[in-house]
Motif scaffolding. Structure first.
Motif, mmCIF file in Angstrom:
data_model
loop_
_atom_site.group_PDB
_atom_site.id
_atom_site.type_symbol
_atom_site.label_atom_id
_atom_site.label_comp_id
_atom_site.label_asym_id
_atom_site.label_seq_id
_atom_site.Cartn_x
_atom_site.Cartn_y
_atom_site.Cartn_z
ATOM 1 N N ALA A 89 0.592 -0.971 0.130
ATOM 2 C CA ALA A 89 -0.085 0.034 -0.516
ATOM 3 C C ALA A 89 0.684 1.486 -0.040
ATOM 4 O O ALA A 89 1.730 1.463 0.778
ATOM 5 C CB ALA A 89 -1.182 -0.090 0.960
ATOM 6 N N TYR A 90 0.578 1.864 -1.322
ATOM 7 C CA TYR A 90 0.687 3.214 -1.273
ATOM 8 C C TYR A 90 2.507 3.247 -1.437
ATOM 9 O O TYR A 90 3.346 4.788 -1.623
ATOM 10 C CB TYR A 90 1.318 4.301 0.255
ATOM 11 N N TYR A 91 3.865 2.663 -1.420
ATOM 12 C CA TYR A 91 4.460 1.930 -1.815
ATOM 13 C C TYR A 91 5.200 0.994 -3.376
ATOM 14 O O TYR A 91 5.912 0.816 -3.631
ATOM 15 C CB TYR A 91 5.524 1.970 -1.477
ATOM 16 N N GLN A 92 3.774 0.195 -3.979
ATOM 17 C CA GLN A 92 4.010 -0.384 -4.833
ATOM 18 C C GLN A 92 4.644 0.037 -6.450
ATOM 19 O O GLN A 92 5.260 -0.611 -6.998
ATOM 20 C CB GLN A 92 2.299 -0.815 -6.073
ATOM 21 N N LYS A 93 4.881 0.911 -6.715
ATOM 22 C CA LYS A 93 5.138 1.933 -7.540
ATOM 23 C C LYS A 93 7.012 1.456 -7.361
ATOM 24 O O LYS A 93 7.883 1.652 -8.215
ATOM 25 C CB LYS A 93 5.324 2.840 -8.105
ATOM 26 N N GLU A 94 8.077 0.952 -5.825
ATOM 27 C CA GLU A 94 8.950 1.654 -5.910
ATOM 28 C C GLU A 94 9.676 -0.168 -5.658
ATOM 29 O O GLU A 94 10.784 -0.930 -5.270
ATOM 30 C CB GLU A 94 9.205 1.715 -4.244
ATOM 31 N N VAL A 95 8.786 -1.312 -5.565
ATOM 32 C CA VAL A 95 8.636 -2.696 -5.252
ATOM 33 C C VAL A 95 9.317 -3.674 -6.800
ATOM 34 O O VAL A 95 8.570 -3.129 -7.843
ATOM 35 C CB VAL A 95 7.969 -3.587 -4.684
ATOM 36 N N ARG A 96 10.576 -4.170 -7.053
ATOM 37 C CA ARG A 96 10.985 -5.062 -7.396
ATOM 38 C C ARG A 96 11.186 -6.374 -7.326
ATOM 39 O O ARG A 96 11.324 -6.392 -6.263
ATOM 40 C CB ARG A 96 12.571 -4.657 -8.441
ATOM 41 N N PHE A 97 10.574 -7.247 -8.299
ATOM 42 C CA PHE A 97 10.360 -8.539 -7.969
ATOM 43 C C PHE A 97 11.517 -10.035 -8.382
ATOM 44 O O PHE A 97 11.767 -9.050 -9.570
ATOM 45 C CB PHE A 97 8.780 -8.942 -8.400
ATOM 46 N N GLY A 98 11.907 -10.594 -7.529
ATOM 47 C CA GLY A 98 12.584 -11.726 -7.811
ATOM 48 C C GLY A 98 11.680 -12.571 -7.479
ATOM 49 O O GLY A 98 10.827 -12.612 -6.747
ATOM 50 N N THR A 127 12.680 -7.682 1.594
ATOM 51 C CA THR A 127 11.300 -9.748 2.259
ATOM 52 C C THR A 127 10.872 -10.471 1.180
ATOM 53 O O THR A 127 11.196 -10.117 -0.077
ATOM 54 C CB THR A 127 9.999 -9.308 2.445
ATOM 55 N N ALA A 128 11.139 -11.233 1.607
ATOM 56 C CA ALA A 128 10.889 -13.377 0.658
ATOM 57 C C ALA A 128 8.796 -13.103 0.866
ATOM 58 O O ALA A 128 8.226 -12.529 2.453
ATOM 59 C CB ALA A 128 11.276 -13.794 1.342
ATOM 60 N N PHE A 129 8.841 -13.581 -0.007
ATOM 61 C CA PHE A 129 6.797 -14.503 0.070
ATOM 62 C C PHE A 129 7.089 -15.900 -0.742
ATOM 63 O O PHE A 129 7.484 -15.893 -0.929
ATOM 64 C CB PHE A 129 6.426 -12.835 -0.895
ATOM 65 N N ARG A 149 5.177 -14.387 5.475
ATOM 66 C CA ARG A 149 5.786 -13.111 4.730
ATOM 67 C C ARG A 149 7.517 -13.237 5.841
ATOM 68 O O ARG A 149 6.937 -12.984 6.610
ATOM 69 C CB ARG A 149 4.960 -11.635 4.741
ATOM 70 N N ALA A 150 8.247 -12.422 5.397
ATOM 71 C CA ALA A 150 9.607 -12.166 6.059
ATOM 72 C C ALA A 150 10.694 -12.088 5.863
ATOM 73 O O ALA A 150 10.504 -11.372 4.645
ATOM 74 C CB ALA A 150 9.961 -13.950 6.060
ATOM 75 N N ALA A 195 11.178 -12.800 -4.015
ATOM 76 C CA ALA A 195 11.611 -11.742 -3.004
ATOM 77 C C ALA A 195 10.401 -9.953 -4.439
ATOM 78 O O ALA A 195 11.178 -9.937 -5.231
ATOM 79 C CB ALA A 195 13.088 -11.799 -3.844
ATOM 80 N N HIS A 196 11.198 -9.657 -3.025
ATOM 81 C CA HIS A 196 9.875 -8.134 -3.347
ATOM 82 C C HIS A 196 11.583 -6.933 -2.868
ATOM 83 O O HIS A 196 11.713 -6.845 -1.982
ATOM 84 C CB HIS A 196 9.714 -7.361 -2.268
ATOM 85 N N VAL A 197 12.228 -6.513 -3.659
ATOM 86 C CA VAL A 197 13.766 -5.203 -3.901
ATOM 87 C C VAL A 197 12.973 -3.743 -3.271
ATOM 88 O O VAL A 197 11.722 -3.988 -4.863
ATOM 89 C CB VAL A 197 14.649 -5.140 -4.381
ATOM 90 N N TYR A 198 12.801 -3.023 -2.500
ATOM 91 C CA TYR A 198 12.399 -1.497 -2.696
ATOM 92 C C TYR A 198 12.806 -0.721 -2.857
ATOM 93 O O TYR A 198 14.544 -1.554 -2.522
ATOM 94 C CB TYR A 198 11.995 -1.514 -0.996
ATOM 95 N N GLY A 199 13.438 -0.325 -4.014
ATOM 96 C CA GLY A 199 14.088 0.810 -4.636
ATOM 97 C C GLY A 199 15.097 0.828 -6.268
ATOM 98 O O GLY A 199 14.749 -0.623 -6.761
#
Length: 238
Positions: A89-98, A127-129, A149-150, A195-199
């Motif tokens: 929420a509110y930062y979805q544009k900053e998350v890169r998926f791996g 973080t990891a999902f 989520r971890a 994996a969810h990488v912010y930035g």
């Protein structure tokens, strides 16, 4: 005790009951200490990223908002905004998926090039999902049960909570890379810990690039190799 702790404890107890405690502990240890993040994309996108230090890996949302990309008519592109808004929420544009990986390969459905990221540049913002978020959210009717989520430090426990039931007494440490991540018949069938990488991510964030020689034209392969060499990023051809 968190929901992840409960899932983890249940998985460990089940492993003890079926005689897989040792390989389950190996899975946790290998994932916690050795797993890295891999992002798989088409080699044309990696060629752009390798063009200079000012090239950044853009998110789906940023590309659509900038008018650079049009969503496809697939069900995933149609529901992705709602799913990502729910999860980030509110930062979805900053998350890169791996995906988490224990080897040098990525997921072929997402591209012929696989970027292994430098852990020390992303661990504090990753973080990891438990799996592909889109598939998970759809299957659970847009309700996210706790414990899936971890943090980066807890990714080994998440792997055990998800995968311990798949291990057998005959599973060996050599099997663990395929247990953690494997290609399915379609991208929706791929099995992995997401994996969810912010930035921001640039080629300076990349430890190495591996590429499938059978899926990449020779001319593109040579050009990409030259660009990566200038940036000091190794190219592994599989």
């Amino acid at each position: 005790m968190t929901a992840l702790d409960v899932r983890y404890g249940t998985a460990v107890a089940s492993a003890a009951a079926k005689g897989t405690s040792v390989i389950t502990a190996d899975l946790e240890d290998e994932t916690a200490k050795k797993s890295r993040v891999v992002i798989s994309r088409d080699s044309s996108e990696i060629y752009r990223l390798a063009s200079g230090d000012n090239q950044l890996y853009a998110t789906f949302h940023s590309l659509v908002e900038a008018g650079i990309r049009i969503p496809t008519d697939s069900k995933w592109d149609a529901i992705r905004p709602a799913i990502d808004a729910l999860l980030f929420a509110y930062y979805q544009k900053e998350v890169r998926f791996g995906a988490l990986t224990l080897d040098e390969s990525g997921l072929a459905h997402f591209g012929d090039c696989h970027l292994i990221l430098k852990t020390d540049m992303i661990d504090f913002r990753t973080t990891a999902f438990t799996e592909n978020t889109a598939a998970f959210v759809v299957r659970n009717s847009f309700v996210i049960p706790p414990g899936h989520r971890a943090s980066w430090a807890q990714r080994g426990r998440l792997a055990v909570a998800k995968l311990a039931s798949m291990l057998s007494p005959s599973t060996t440490s050599a099997d663990l890379p395929a247990v953690l991540k494997s290609d399915g018949a379609t991208s929706g069938d791929d099995a992995f810990v997401e994996a969810h990488v912010y930035g921001s991510i640039s080629m300076r964030t990349v430890e190495q690039v591996s590429i499938s020689i059978t899926a990449t034209p020779a001319v593109r392969l040579r050009a990409l190799s030259e660009k990566l060499k200038k940036l000091g990023v190794p190219l592994v051809v599989a």
